[in-house]
Design a protein around this motif. Structure first.
Motif, PDB file in Angstrom:
ATOM      1  N   GLU A  92      24.002   8.348 -16.749  1.00 10.59           N
ATOM      2  CA  GLU A  92      25.319   8.839 -16.375  1.00 10.59           C
ATOM      3  C   GLU A  92      26.385   7.783 -16.637  1.00 10.59           C
ATOM      4  OE1 GLU A  92      25.190  10.069 -12.339  1.00 10.59           O
ATOM      5  OE2 GLU A  92      23.930  11.825 -12.736  1.00 10.59           O
ATOM      6  N   ILE A  93      27.495   8.203 -17.174  1.00  9.53           N
ATOM      7  CA  ILE A  93      28.547   7.258 -17.524  1.00  9.53           C
ATOM      8  C   ILE A  93      29.268   6.700 -16.297  1.00  9.53           C
ATOM      9  CG2 ILE A  93      30.273   9.081 -17.861  1.00  9.53           C
ATOM     10  CD1 ILE A  93      31.484   7.310 -20.075  1.00  9.53           C
ATOM     11  N   GLY A  94      29.405   7.493 -15.248  1.00  6.35           N
ATOM     12  CA  GLY A  94      30.113   7.027 -14.063  1.00  6.35           C
ATOM     13  C   GLY A  94      29.514   5.760 -13.475  1.00  6.35           C
ATOM     14  N   PRO A  95      28.215   5.779 -13.117  1.00  6.36           N
ATOM     15  CA  PRO A  95      27.592   4.552 -12.594  1.00  6.36           C
ATOM     16  C   PRO A  95      27.620   3.398 -13.585  1.00  6.36           C
ATOM     17  CG  PRO A  95      26.264   6.462 -12.036  1.00  6.36           C
ATOM     18  CD  PRO A  95      27.326   6.947 -12.989  1.00  6.36           C
ATOM     19  N   ALA A  96      27.517   3.709 -14.882  1.00  4.25           N
ATOM     20  CA  ALA A  96      27.564   2.643 -15.889  1.00  4.25           C
ATOM     21  C   ALA A  96      28.925   1.969 -15.910  1.00  4.25           C
ATOM     22  CB  ALA A  96      27.236   3.220 -17.274  1.00  4.25           C
ATOM     23  N   LEU A  97      29.991   2.758 -15.880  1.00  6.99           N
ATOM     24  CA  LEU A  97      31.339   2.179 -15.844  1.00  6.99           C
ATOM     25  C   LEU A  97      31.576   1.425 -14.539  1.00  6.99           C
ATOM     26  CD1 LEU A  97      33.569   5.004 -17.394  1.00  6.99           C
ATOM     27  CD2 LEU A  97      32.776   2.888 -18.481  1.00  6.99           C
ATOM     28  N   GLN A  98      31.009   1.920 -13.451  1.00  9.75           N
ATOM     29  CA  GLN A  98      31.143   1.228 -12.170  1.00  9.75           C
ATOM     30  C   GLN A  98      30.546  -0.173 -12.269  1.00  9.75           C
ATOM     31  OE1 GLN A  98      32.657   2.397  -9.363  1.00  9.75           O
ATOM     32  NE2 GLN A  98      32.220   0.562  -8.163  1.00  9.75           N
ATOM     33  N   ALA A  99      29.352  -0.273 -12.856  1.00  9.33           N
ATOM     34  CA  ALA A  99      28.693  -1.574 -12.976  1.00  9.33           C
ATOM     35  C   ALA A  99      29.495  -2.517 -13.860  1.00  9.33           C
ATOM     36  CB  ALA A  99      27.283  -1.395 -13.527  1.00  9.33           C
ATOM     37  N   VAL A 100      30.013  -1.991 -14.962  1.00  5.90           N
ATOM     38  CA  VAL A 100      30.811  -2.814 -15.868  1.00  5.90           C
ATOM     39  C   VAL A 100      32.096  -3.275 -15.180  1.00  5.90           C
ATOM     40  CG1 VAL A 100      32.221  -2.754 -17.971  1.00  5.90           C
ATOM     41  CG2 VAL A 100      29.875  -1.905 -18.002  1.00  5.90           C
ATOM     42  N   GLY A 101      32.760  -2.363 -14.487  1.00  6.67           N
ATOM     43  CA  GLY A 101      33.995  -2.721 -13.800  1.00  6.67           C
ATOM     44  C   GLY A 101      33.785  -3.773 -12.734  1.00  6.67           C
ATOM     45  N   GLU A 102      32.706  -3.656 -11.972  1.00  2.25           N
ATOM     46  CA  GLU A 102      32.420  -4.650 -10.937  1.00  2.25           C
ATOM     47  C   GLU A 102      32.129  -6.012 -11.565  1.00  2.25           C
ATOM     48  OE1 GLU A 102      29.401  -3.342  -8.232  1.00  2.25           O
ATOM     49  OE2 GLU A 102      30.368  -1.398  -7.896  1.00  2.25           O
ATOM     50  N   HIS A 103      31.387  -6.008 -12.677  1.00  2.00           N
ATOM     51  CA  HIS A 103      31.092  -7.267 -13.357  1.00  2.00           C
ATOM     52  C   HIS A 103      32.380  -7.889 -13.893  1.00  2.00           C
ATOM     53  CE1 HIS A 103      28.708 -10.201 -15.556  1.00  2.00           C
ATOM     54  NE2 HIS A 103      29.432  -9.936 -16.634  1.00  2.00           N
ATOM     55  N   GLY A 212      37.097  11.657 -19.561  1.00  2.01           N
ATOM     56  CA  GLY A 212      35.722  12.115 -19.529  1.00  2.01           C
ATOM     57  C   GLY A 212      35.525  13.401 -20.323  1.00  2.01           C
ATOM     58  N   ALA A 213      34.439  13.437 -21.118  1.00  9.08           N
ATOM     59  CA  ALA A 213      34.070  14.653 -21.840  1.00  9.08           C
ATOM     60  C   ALA A 213      33.256  15.544 -20.904  1.00  9.08           C
ATOM     61  CB  ALA A 213      33.280  14.294 -23.096  1.00  9.08           C
ATOM     62  N   ALA A 214      32.798  16.654 -21.424  1.00  6.79           N
ATOM     63  CA  ALA A 214      32.130  17.651 -20.581  1.00  6.79           C
ATOM     64  C   ALA A 214      30.902  17.096 -19.884  1.00  6.79           C
ATOM     65  CB  ALA A 214      31.749  18.866 -21.419  1.00  6.79           C
ATOM     66  N   LEU A 215      30.150  16.163 -20.550  1.00 10.37           N
ATOM     67  CA  LEU A 215      28.931  15.685 -19.944  1.00 10.37           C
ATOM     68  C   LEU A 215      29.125  14.405 -19.134  1.00 10.37           C
ATOM     69  CD1 LEU A 215      27.899  13.049 -21.761  1.00 10.37           C
ATOM     70  CD2 LEU A 215      27.241  14.825 -23.352  1.00 10.37           C
ATOM     71  N   ALA A 216      30.379  13.947 -19.024  1.00 11.45           N
ATOM     72  CA  ALA A 216      30.625  12.732 -18.244  1.00 11.45           C
ATOM     73  C   ALA A 216      30.439  13.022 -16.762  1.00 11.45           C
ATOM     74  CB  ALA A 216      32.038  12.215 -18.479  1.00 11.45           C
ATOM     75  N   SER A 217      29.843  12.086 -16.057  1.00 14.28           N
ATOM     76  CA  SER A 217      29.595  12.239 -14.623  1.00 14.28           C
ATOM     77  C   SER A 217      30.479  11.293 -13.850  1.00 14.28           C
ATOM     78  CB  SER A 217      28.133  11.919 -14.308  1.00 14.28           C
ATOM     79  OG  SER A 217      27.269  12.789 -15.012  1.00 14.28           O
ATOM     80  N   PRO A 218      30.989  11.705 -12.686  1.00 11.49           N
ATOM     81  CA  PRO A 218      31.842  10.810 -11.889  1.00 11.49           C
ATOM     82  C   PRO A 218      31.059   9.664 -11.315  1.00 11.49           C
ATOM     83  CG  PRO A 218      31.299  12.789 -10.654  1.00 11.49           C
ATOM     84  CD  PRO A 218      30.771  13.011 -12.042  1.00 11.49           C
ATOM     85  N   ALA A 219      31.754   8.605 -10.941  1.00  6.86           N
ATOM     86  CA  ALA A 219      31.103   7.447 -10.340  1.00  6.86           C
ATOM     87  C   ALA A 219      30.577   7.820  -8.976  1.00  6.86           C
ATOM     88  CB  ALA A 219      32.111   6.293 -10.231  1.00  6.86           C
ATOM     89  N   ARG A 220      29.523   7.120  -8.561  1.00  5.05           N
ATOM     90  CA  ARG A 220      28.994   7.318  -7.216  1.00  5.05           C
ATOM     91  C   ARG A 220      30.010   6.854  -6.198  1.00  5.05           C
ATOM     92  NH1 ARG A 220      23.748   5.153  -9.388  1.00  5.05           N
ATOM     93  NH2 ARG A 220      24.673   3.122  -8.942  1.00  5.05           N
ATOM     94  N   THR A 221      30.088   7.543  -5.111  1.00  8.46           N
ATOM     95  CA  THR A 221      30.970   7.109  -4.016  1.00  8.46           C
ATOM     96  C   THR A 221      30.123   6.722  -2.833  1.00  8.46           C
ATOM     97  OG1 THR A 221      31.146   9.415  -3.244  1.00  8.46           O
ATOM     98  CG2 THR A 221      32.840   8.607  -4.773  1.00  8.46           C
ATOM     99  N   SER A 222      30.673   5.821  -2.059  1.00  6.17           N
ATOM    100  CA  SER A 222      29.919   5.338  -0.897  1.00  6.17           C
ATOM    101  C   SER A 222      30.066   6.315   0.259  1.00  6.17           C
ATOM    102  CB  SER A 222      30.437   3.961  -0.501  1.00  6.17           C
ATOM    103  OG  SER A 222      31.822   4.009  -0.257  1.00  6.17           O
TER     104      SER A 222
END
Length: 222
Positions: A92-103, A212-222
């Motif tokens: 999923e792109i959301g969690p991937a972008l979250q990890a990159v952004g945090e780094h 986000g394209a059609a298959l993009a997933s939102p980031a996980r929320t706490s």
């Protein structure tokens, strides 16, 4: 298809230990005293080397000062670049972008980087060429690395980016939120990590809403 950054050093490549020792001492001295009050003698003493050794590696105090910023910025850029090269688009792109952004934010908000940006910004008027160097080795290089990463997600259909570079700039700025400004004034929240996570979560949500394209997933929320 990848678009390597030809200006970047291979992952893990380091300068000579002596040079790095001198730069470490110089960053401390310049950080504490600024360019005008700092001396090569003080740098040599802090680094634990002779003054002659400093001059064997650097022409003068100005060259040393510029190297402190440019090489620290290059290390920052390369750390992110190596992280992104190892992060192939998968899942999923959301969690991937979250990890990159945090780094990304952990790098930007490191105390040494905050101090270096603050001190070099204060010397731009004294050294006009330092402004261009500061931008090219810092933000511009970081934006290029993020753009290449986002392009790989676009290549598999997870993002729709009319202008990849502009989108990379927007992603970085969204991830910074107000944390970059707060760092310059010394008022970062404590603990910092939850603030980074929350700021990046909001950034990823806004970014995917825009691109986000059609298959993009939102980031996980706490």
């Amino acid at each position: 298809m990848t678009h390597p950054d030809k200006s970047a050093r291979p992952c893990g490549l380091e300068h000579s230990p002596k040079r790095r020792q001198i730069l470490a001492g110089a960053r401390e001295v310049f950080g504490e005293m600024g360019f005008e009050r700092a001396s090569v003698d003080q740098v040599a003493a802090r680094a634990g080397v002779s003054k002659a050794t400093v001059y064997n590696h650097f022409l003068d105090k100005k060259t040393l000062f510029v190297a402190c910023f440019s090489e620290e910025a290059d290390e920052l850029r390369d750390a992110l670049r190596c992280k992104l090269l190892r992060s192939e688009p998968d899942g999923e792109i959301g969690p991937a972008l979250q990890a990159v952004g945090e780094h990304l934010m952990s790098l930007f908000l490191a105390p040494a980087i905050v101090a270096l940006y603050r001190n070099t910004s204060a010397e731009v008027e004294r050294f006009p060429e330092l402004g261009a160097l500061l931008f090219e080795h810092g933000p511009a290089a970081m934006h290029a690395a993020v753009a290449e990463y986002l392009r790989r997600w676009q290549d598999i259909g997870a993002l729709h980016l009319p202008d990849v570079h502009a989108a990379a700039v927007q992603f970085v700025l969204l991830c910074k939120g107000d944390l970059a400004v707060r760092s310059q004034f010394g008022v970062l929240p404590d603990p910092l990590e939850p603030a980074i996570v929350a700021t990046v979560q909001r950034a990823v949500a806004v970014f995917l809403a825009a691109y986000g394209a059609a298959l993009a997933s939102p980031a996980r929320t706490s």
